[in-house]
Design a protein around this motif. Structure first.
Motif, PDB file in Angstrom:
ATOM      1  N   GLN A 253       1.028  -1.085   0.033  1.00 22.75           N
ATOM      2  CA  GLN A 253      -0.033  -0.021   0.072  1.00 22.75           C
ATOM      3  C   GLN A 253       0.987   1.235  -0.018  1.00 22.75           C
ATOM      4  N   LEU A 254       1.924   1.034   0.691  1.00 18.90           N
ATOM      5  CA  LEU A 254       2.830   2.468   0.968  1.00 18.90           C
ATOM      6  C   LEU A 254       3.522   2.746  -0.399  1.00 18.90           C
ATOM      7  N   ALA A 255       3.910   1.424  -1.077  1.00 19.04           N
ATOM      8  CA  ALA A 255       4.699   1.624  -2.260  1.00 19.04           C
ATOM      9  C   ALA A 255       3.723   2.304  -3.399  1.00 19.04           C
ATOM     10  N   GLU A 256       2.548   1.815  -3.211  1.00 22.27           N
ATOM     11  CA  GLU A 256       1.558   2.241  -4.324  1.00 22.27           C
ATOM     12  C   GLU A 256       1.215   3.755  -3.958  1.00 22.27           C
ATOM     13  N   MET A 257       0.961   4.219  -2.819  1.00 23.80           N
ATOM     14  CA  MET A 257       0.768   5.217  -2.660  1.00 23.80           C
ATOM     15  C   MET A 257       1.969   6.491  -2.859  1.00 23.80           C
ATOM     16  N   ALA A 258       3.266   5.908  -2.693  1.00 21.59           N
ATOM     17  CA  ALA A 258       4.427   6.688  -3.009  1.00 21.59           C
ATOM     18  C   ALA A 258       4.618   6.619  -4.645  1.00 21.59           C
ATOM     19  N   GLY A 259       4.104   5.518  -5.372  1.00 20.63           N
ATOM     20  CA  GLY A 259       4.400   5.455  -6.652  1.00 20.63           C
ATOM     21  C   GLY A 259       5.783   4.905  -7.019  1.00 20.63           C
ATOM     22  N   VAL A 260       6.322   3.817  -6.002  1.00 19.29           N
ATOM     23  CA  VAL A 260       7.315   3.097  -6.082  1.00 19.29           C
ATOM     24  C   VAL A 260       7.140   1.648  -6.162  1.00 19.29           C
ATOM     25  N   ASP A 261       7.947   0.932  -6.767  1.00 20.57           N
ATOM     26  CA  ASP A 261       7.819  -0.525  -6.855  1.00 20.57           C
ATOM     27  C   ASP A 261       7.922  -1.262  -5.370  1.00 20.57           C
ATOM     28  N   PRO A 262       7.080  -2.182  -4.894  1.00 19.02           N
ATOM     29  CA  PRO A 262       6.957  -2.753  -3.737  1.00 19.02           C
ATOM     30  C   PRO A 262       8.539  -3.269  -3.277  1.00 19.02           C
ATOM     31  N   LYS A 263       9.275  -3.970  -4.399  1.00 21.81           N
ATOM     32  CA  LYS A 263      10.491  -4.422  -3.918  1.00 21.81           C
ATOM     33  C   LYS A 263      11.414  -3.363  -3.675  1.00 21.81           C
ATOM     34  N   HIS A 264      11.228  -2.243  -4.240  1.00 25.47           N
ATOM     35  CA  HIS A 264      12.037  -1.131  -3.992  1.00 25.47           C
ATOM     36  C   HIS A 264      11.832  -0.743  -2.438  1.00 25.47           C
ATOM     37  N   LEU A 265      10.608  -0.305  -2.017  1.00 30.62           N
ATOM     38  CA  LEU A 265      10.330  -0.125  -0.653  1.00 30.62           C
ATOM     39  C   LEU A 265      10.823  -1.183   0.247  1.00 30.62           C
ATOM     40  N   SER A 266      10.860  -2.455  -0.182  1.00 29.31           N
ATOM     41  CA  SER A 266      11.301  -3.567   0.722  1.00 29.31           C
ATOM     42  C   SER A 266      12.847  -3.166   1.004  1.00 29.31           C
ATOM     43  N   HIS A 267      13.541  -3.149  -0.053  1.00 30.22           N
ATOM     44  CA  HIS A 267      14.907  -2.891  -0.042  1.00 30.22           C
ATOM     45  C   HIS A 267      15.229  -1.488   0.816  1.00 30.22           C
ATOM     46  N   ILE A 268      14.458  -0.488   0.927  1.00 26.84           N
ATOM     47  CA  ILE A 268      14.671   0.537   1.778  1.00 26.84           C
ATOM     48  C   ILE A 268      14.453   0.150   3.090  1.00 26.84           C
ATOM     49  N   GLU A 269      13.215  -0.447   3.438  1.00 27.58           N
ATOM     50  CA  GLU A 269      12.951  -0.858   4.767  1.00 27.58           C
ATOM     51  C   GLU A 269      14.021  -1.848   5.456  1.00 27.58           C
ATOM     52  N   THR A 270      14.730  -2.816   4.648  1.00 23.36           N
ATOM     53  CA  THR A 270      15.821  -3.461   5.011  1.00 23.36           C
ATOM     54  C   THR A 270      17.116  -2.999   5.275  1.00 23.36           C
ATOM     55  N   GLY A 271      17.308  -1.704   4.600  1.00 22.59           N
ATOM     56  CA  GLY A 271      18.419  -0.926   4.703  1.00 22.59           C
ATOM     57  C   GLY A 271      19.503  -1.469   3.472  1.00 22.59           C
ATOM     58  N   ARG A 272      18.802  -1.977   2.374  1.00 23.23           N
ATOM     59  CA  ARG A 272      19.750  -2.269   1.310  1.00 23.23           C
ATOM     60  C   ARG A 272      19.733  -1.281   0.486  1.00 23.23           C
ATOM     61  N   SER A 273      18.944  -0.215   0.455  1.00 23.90           N
ATOM     62  CA  SER A 273      18.672   1.000  -0.504  1.00 23.90           C
ATOM     63  C   SER A 273      18.231   2.188   0.331  1.00 23.90           C
ATOM     64  N   PHE A 274      18.577   3.205  -0.309  1.00 18.77           N
ATOM     65  CA  PHE A 274      18.473   4.622   0.398  1.00 18.77           C
ATOM     66  C   PHE A 274      17.580   5.563  -0.647  1.00 18.77           C
ATOM     67  N   PRO A 275      16.322   5.919  -0.024  1.00 16.18           N
ATOM     68  CA  PRO A 275      15.590   6.759  -1.310  1.00 16.18           C
ATOM     69  C   PRO A 275      16.352   8.204  -1.560  1.00 16.18           C
ATOM     70  N   LYS A 276      15.971   8.679  -2.884  1.00 12.50           N
ATOM     71  CA  LYS A 276      16.416   9.999  -3.138  1.00 12.50           C
ATOM     72  C   LYS A 276      15.230  11.098  -2.218  1.00 12.50           C
ATOM     73  N   ALA A 277      15.589  12.265  -2.336  1.00 13.14           N
ATOM     74  CA  ALA A 277      15.008  13.227  -1.756  1.00 13.14           C
ATOM     75  C   ALA A 277      13.569  13.310  -2.057  1.00 13.14           C
ATOM     76  N   ASP A 278      13.248  13.256  -3.357  1.00 13.78           N
ATOM     77  CA  ASP A 278      11.788  13.345  -4.005  1.00 13.78           C
ATOM     78  C   ASP A 278      10.891  12.026  -3.343  1.00 13.78           C
ATOM     79  N   LEU A 279      11.667  10.840  -3.321  1.00 11.02           N
ATOM     80  CA  LEU A 279      10.761   9.621  -2.858  1.00 11.02           C
ATOM     81  C   LEU A 279      10.593   9.910  -1.079  1.00 11.02           C
ATOM     82  N   ILE A 280      11.633  10.583  -0.582  1.00 11.15           N
ATOM     83  CA  ILE A 280      11.546  10.677   0.843  1.00 11.15           C
ATOM     84  C   ILE A 280       9.884  11.777   1.283  1.00 11.15           C
ATOM     85  N   GLU A 281      10.096  12.563   0.181  1.00 15.50           N
ATOM     86  CA  GLU A 281       9.017  13.473   0.447  1.00 15.50           C
ATOM     87  C   GLU A 281       7.582  12.651   0.061  1.00 15.50           C
TER      88      GLU A 281
END
Length: 105
Positions: free
Chosen positions: A24-52
């Motif tokens: 749901q959060l991935a959909e709301m932010a317009g990002v792939d759920p896999k990318h959100l999973s990588h962010i939540e597990t610390g494998r990725s860090f989002p750019k500023a626009d995605l943080i917003e």
């Protein structure tokens, strides 16, 4: 400390508080759920626009993502408190004492 892991854990914590899934959060932010999973597990860090976008979707100020004091260990918190107390005026110290005392008793 690891900024990617701490940030990801905070996103997950705020998402869970809202009662929404990763998908749901991935959909709301317009990002792939896999990318959100990588962010939540610390494998990725989002750019500023995605943080917003995450902040908007979770209805929080983006600074909330960087408030991680509760993830820090006991020793760190004691050291930080002691530093604050050492640098406080007598008046502030009295106020702090009263507040702490009323919370504990």
């Amino acid at each position: 400390m690891n900024i990617k892991k701490d940030f990801g854990a905070r996103i997950k914590e705020l998402r869970n508080k809202k009662g929404i899934t990763q998908y749901q959060l991935a959909e709301m932010a317009g990002v792939d759920p896999k990318h959100l999973s990588h962010i939540e597990t610390g494998r990725s860090f989002p750019k500023a626009d995605l943080i917003e976008k995450f902040a908007c979707a979770l209805e929080v100020d983006y600074l909330e993502f960087f408030r991680i004091e509760h993830f820090l260990g006991r020793e760190f918190m004691i050291e930080k408190i002691n530093s604050i107390l050492k640098n406080s005026s007598n008046e502030d110290l009295t106020r702090i004492f009263k507040i702490i005392n009323s919370c504990i008793n």
